[in-house]
Structures are given as C-alpha cells and as structure tokens.
Design a protein around this motif. Structure first.
Motif, PDB file in Angstrom:
ATOM      1  N   LEU A 101      59.256  72.536  46.940  1.00  0.00           N
ATOM      2  CA  LEU A 101      60.560  73.190  46.891  1.00  0.00           C
ATOM      3  C   LEU A 101      61.618  72.253  47.461  1.00  0.00           C
ATOM      4  O   LEU A 101      61.316  71.343  48.242  1.00  0.00           O
ATOM      5  CB  LEU A 101      60.542  74.488  47.696  1.00  0.00           C
ATOM      6  CG  LEU A 101      59.507  75.541  47.284  1.00  0.00           C
ATOM      7  CD1 LEU A 101      59.521  76.696  48.266  1.00  0.00           C
ATOM      8  CD2 LEU A 101      59.774  76.038  45.871  1.00  0.00           C
ATOM      9  N   SER A 102      62.864  72.494  47.105  1.00  0.00           N
ATOM     10  CA  SER A 102      63.974  71.709  47.629  1.00  0.00           C
ATOM     11  C   SER A 102      64.899  72.622  48.412  1.00  0.00           C
ATOM     12  O   SER A 102      65.411  73.598  47.869  1.00  0.00           O
ATOM     13  CB  SER A 102      64.744  71.036  46.483  1.00  0.00           C
ATOM     14  OG  SER A 102      65.841  70.309  46.987  1.00  0.00           O
ATOM     15  N   GLY A 103      65.109  72.322  49.701  1.00  0.00           N
ATOM     16  CA  GLY A 103      65.979  73.154  50.517  1.00  0.00           C
ATOM     17  C   GLY A 103      65.332  74.469  50.899  1.00  0.00           C
ATOM     18  O   GLY A 103      64.158  74.714  50.618  1.00  0.00           O
ATOM     19  N   ARG A 104      66.116  75.365  51.519  1.00  0.00           N
ATOM     20  CA  ARG A 104      65.574  76.625  52.015  1.00  0.00           C
ATOM     21  C   ARG A 104      66.026  77.841  51.215  1.00  0.00           C
ATOM     22  O   ARG A 104      65.486  78.939  51.398  1.00  0.00           O
ATOM     23  CB  ARG A 104      65.969  76.807  53.482  1.00  0.00           C
ATOM     24  CG  ARG A 104      65.249  75.852  54.418  1.00  0.00           C
ATOM     25  CD  ARG A 104      65.741  76.008  55.836  1.00  0.00           C
ATOM     26  NE  ARG A 104      65.472  77.321  56.392  1.00  0.00           N
ATOM     27  CZ  ARG A 104      64.328  77.681  56.972  1.00  0.00           C
ATOM     28  NH1 ARG A 104      63.339  76.807  57.046  1.00  0.00           N
ATOM     29  NH2 ARG A 104      64.161  78.893  57.473  1.00  0.00           N
ATOM     30  N   ASN A 105      67.034  77.702  50.350  1.00  0.00           N
ATOM     31  CA  ASN A 105      67.553  78.872  49.651  1.00  0.00           C
ATOM     32  C   ASN A 105      66.513  79.511  48.734  1.00  0.00           C
ATOM     33  O   ASN A 105      66.321  80.729  48.734  1.00  0.00           O
ATOM     34  CB  ASN A 105      68.799  78.510  48.849  1.00  0.00           C
ATOM     35  CG  ASN A 105      70.004  78.233  49.730  1.00  0.00           C
ATOM     36  OD1 ASN A 105      70.026  78.627  50.890  1.00  0.00           O
ATOM     37  ND2 ASN A 105      70.993  77.547  49.190  1.00  0.00           N
ATOM     38  N   VAL A 106      65.847  78.673  47.932  1.00  0.00           N
ATOM     39  CA  VAL A 106      64.826  79.202  47.027  1.00  0.00           C
ATOM     40  C   VAL A 106      63.648  79.745  47.827  1.00  0.00           C
ATOM     41  O   VAL A 106      63.122  80.824  47.521  1.00  0.00           O
ATOM     42  CB  VAL A 106      64.356  78.115  46.041  1.00  0.00           C
ATOM     43  CG1 VAL A 106      63.140  78.601  45.245  1.00  0.00           C
ATOM     44  CG2 VAL A 106      65.492  77.752  45.092  1.00  0.00           C
ATOM     45  N   ALA A 107      63.242  79.027  48.864  1.00  0.00           N
ATOM     46  CA  ALA A 107      62.140  79.496  49.704  1.00  0.00           C
ATOM     47  C   ALA A 107      62.485  80.828  50.359  1.00  0.00           C
ATOM     48  O   ALA A 107      61.645  81.726  50.439  1.00  0.00           O
ATOM     49  CB  ALA A 107      61.818  78.455  50.772  1.00  0.00           C
ATOM     50  N   ALA A 108      63.728  80.974  50.825  1.00  0.00           N
ATOM     51  CA  ALA A 108      64.152  82.226  51.460  1.00  0.00           C
ATOM     52  C   ALA A 108      64.121  83.374  50.472  1.00  0.00           C
ATOM     53  O   ALA A 108      63.733  84.499  50.813  1.00  0.00           O
ATOM     54  CB  ALA A 108      65.553  82.062  52.048  1.00  0.00           C
ATOM     55  N   TYR A 109      64.521  83.105  49.233  1.00  0.00           N
ATOM     56  CA  TYR A 109      64.481  84.157  48.212  1.00  0.00           C
ATOM     57  C   TYR A 109      63.036  84.548  47.901  1.00  0.00           C
ATOM     58  O   TYR A 109      62.712  85.736  47.791  1.00  0.00           O
ATOM     59  CB  TYR A 109      65.183  83.693  46.936  1.00  0.00           C
ATOM     60  CG  TYR A 109      65.107  84.718  45.822  1.00  0.00           C
ATOM     61  CD1 TYR A 109      65.950  85.823  45.820  1.00  0.00           C
ATOM     62  CD2 TYR A 109      64.184  84.592  44.798  1.00  0.00           C
ATOM     63  CE1 TYR A 109      65.878  86.770  44.816  1.00  0.00           C
ATOM     64  CE2 TYR A 109      64.098  85.529  43.784  1.00  0.00           C
ATOM     65  CZ  TYR A 109      64.951  86.623  43.800  1.00  0.00           C
ATOM     66  OH  TYR A 109      64.865  87.576  42.809  1.00  0.00           O
ATOM     67  N   LEU A 110      62.163  83.561  47.758  1.00  0.00           N
ATOM     68  CA  LEU A 110      60.761  83.858  47.477  1.00  0.00           C
ATOM     69  C   LEU A 110      60.146  84.677  48.605  1.00  0.00           C
ATOM     70  O   LEU A 110      59.368  85.613  48.360  1.00  0.00           O
ATOM     71  CB  LEU A 110      59.975  82.560  47.286  1.00  0.00           C
ATOM     72  CG  LEU A 110      60.318  81.732  46.036  1.00  0.00           C
ATOM     73  CD1 LEU A 110      59.520  80.438  46.016  1.00  0.00           C
ATOM     74  CD2 LEU A 110      60.062  82.542  44.758  1.00  0.00           C
ATOM     75  N   GLU A 111      60.522  84.353  49.846  1.00  0.00           N
ATOM     76  CA  GLU A 111      60.013  85.135  50.974  1.00  0.00           C
ATOM     77  C   GLU A 111      60.552  86.558  50.909  1.00  0.00           C
ATOM     78  O   GLU A 111      59.820  87.515  51.147  1.00  0.00           O
ATOM     79  CB  GLU A 111      60.426  84.456  52.288  1.00  0.00           C
ATOM     80  CG  GLU A 111      59.733  85.017  53.522  1.00  0.00           C
ATOM     81  CD  GLU A 111      60.401  86.281  54.040  1.00  0.00           C
ATOM     82  OE1 GLU A 111      59.701  87.131  54.626  1.00  0.00           O
ATOM     83  OE2 GLU A 111      61.629  86.431  53.862  1.00  0.00           O
TER      84      GLU A 111
END
Length: 302
Positions: free
Chosen positions: A74-84
């Motif tokens: 993943l790149s950055g935290r925005n996508v990871a935060a959404y997936l969480e």
C-alpha cells in the motif's frame, strides 16, 4: 522469489486512482499461475469503492488457496485507514501481510457515519436480514422513499440468497455498501449515489443455469448465460417466483440513471437505461453483482 501481481488502475479522469473490480483484471488473470509467495501491488490506489473491496476479497481468497504467503503493498495511510474502517483487516489480517505495517490503525476510535456497510462475509440465508437491514438504513438516510427501499431491499435479498446458496467455495460470499455525496456514474450531476456490491465463490451463472435442461441453448458462453439470467423468471430451479431479483434490480437502477453490472466466469454484462454492454474478461471465481443507485440533488428531482 516473490511474484508481483500488478493492477490496472486508471491514472486520469473521474476514476483516477480508484480500485474497481476492473482494476483487478490483471491480477485475476495471473492468479492461476501463482505457486509461491505473491505480492499484490496496490500502491497506485488512492481510493477503494465497494466493488473493488469485494473484488479484492475474492481475489485474496483465491490466492490464499494457492499459497500461504500473500502480501499487499500500500502507499500512504489513507487507503489502509479505509480498509481498516471497512473491516478488511479483521477478515484478512491473519492471512495476508501488509506493507507498511497497519497494526496501529486498529487502536483508533471509530464512529459509524451511517453511509456504509462494512465488508461482510456470509455463508447462510440466516445472515442476510442483517445485511439488508443495514442497506435499508443507508437508503433511508439518503431519503429514498419507503416504496423504493422495499423494492430495492426485497430484490437484493434474493440476490444475497442466491449468493449464499451458490457460494459453495470455502469463503461463501462477500457484501459491501457505501453512499457517496457525488455522482460517480450516470449523468454526473450533483447528487448522491449508493453503490452495492455482492460477490460469491460459487460455480457461476453459466454452470448454474446449465443444470436446467430448458436453458441449454442459452449457456454456450458466459455472456449469453448472464444475459439470459437477466430475463424475468429465469432461474436454475425453474421454481415459480424465483429468478426476478436481477431483472428488478436492473429496472430500479436504470430508472434512477444508474447501472447493474454482473460478472461471472469470463463474462461481464452491464445494464443501463437504454442498453446492455457485454465483454469478455479474465475469469472471476464465482458471480459478482454491482448496483449503482444515483439520486440527483433535491432541486433536480422530478
């Protein structure tokens, strides 16, 4: 050596950086050849829509059956935060390695904005009412009329029931829903749009319809089978009252200026108000349904 599966993420236009089901086509095409550690490269993704989320879940189920070593980049935290936020890591965190590490995201306080149904994995019809009730709440919050909500939810309930019935693989079926404050399809005028996605790991529409001898002439290709399944009353069992869900959802979404997209096997059919588009795609392990329900701003509604 780690094999890398890349995506086809658009780099321009309204869908730039958005993970859709189509974005995953190269990965689905390469999945059958995986026989060791594999990484799925999501670094070009800036935004994930429900269709991309359900497609990603189905892809990972396919990959984890082939190897114990699956990782996401993943790149950055925005996508990871959404997936969480969408409970993705609750379902896959123990089976998929994520780069960079996202364990700290689980400690965040969350709230329910009333606009989404997190990614949910279901196997039986008894689990469906909770999903449908949540969809109804989202539609009510977006001021859909009672008759609209009843029509949408009753037909989606049949689609979910089909997914549970035909999701004969170990992972069953997935669903995800989200409402947006912008139109991402149709006329693109100001308004809102609800996206509903459902994916199962069953045998697919073509094989299912082929079980009924009367549909033998309509199952030579996946696209032909999908188009036939969109006709009122067509079902594998031939039971009275079955086989209307896809037809009614197509009609409802078309009236609102949205679309119904069905993917099964190597076929994909998308239904708009005035046309149906078919195309051949890399095989999908089951059946996938994406429903778009746009609403224009209040001043634009009839």
């Amino acid at each position: 050596m780690i094999s890398v599966l890349n995506l086809n993420v658009q780099h321009r236009g309204a869908m730039s950086g958005v993970l859709t089901l189509g974005s995953l086509d190269p990965a689905f095409e390469g999945a059958p050849a995986v026989d060791g550690p594999v990484q799925l490269d999501l670094r070009a993704v800036d935004f994930v829509e429900p269709a991309g989320l359900c497609g990603l879940a189905a892809l990972l189920e396919l990959l984890t059956q082939r190897t114990e070593h699956v990782s996401l980049a993943l790149s950055g935290r925005n996508v990871a935060a959404y997936l969480e936020r969408m409970d993705f890591f609750r379902l896959f965190g123990g089976r998929v390695e994520v780069h960079p590490d996202v364990s700290s995201l689980e400690e965040r306080e969350r709230h329910n904005p009333g606009t989404l149904q997190e990614l949910i994995n279901f196997h039986t019809e008894e689990e469906i009412p909770r999903i449908i009730n949540r969809i109804s709440e989202i539609l009510k919050g977006k001021e859909y009329l009672l008759r609209e909500r009843v029509a949408i939810c009753s037909t989606l309930s049949e689609i979910c029931a089909n997914a549970a019935e035909h999701g004969t693989s170990s992972f069953g079926a997935f669903a995800a829903v989200q409402a947006y404050n912008h139109i991402v399809s149709g006329s693109r005028r100001a308004g809102e749009e609800v996206i509903i996605s459902i994916a199962d790991g069953g045998p697919g529409i073509r094989e299912t319809l082929a079980r009924n001898p009367q549909y033998k002439d309509h199952t030579e290709t996946d696209n032909e089978a999908i188009r036939h399944a969109l006709e009122m009353g067509v079902s594998s069992t031939g039971e009275l009252g079955r086989g209307g869900g896809l037809t009614l959802v197509a009609q409802i979404s078309a009236r609102s200026g949205g679309s119904l997209s069905i993917r099964s096997g190597a076929g994909r059919v998308t239904v708009y108000r005035d046309r149906k588009n078919s195309r051949n795609v890399p095989p999908f392990p089951g059946t996938f349904v994406r429903v778009s329900l746009p609403r224009h701003a209040a001043e634009d509604r009839p």
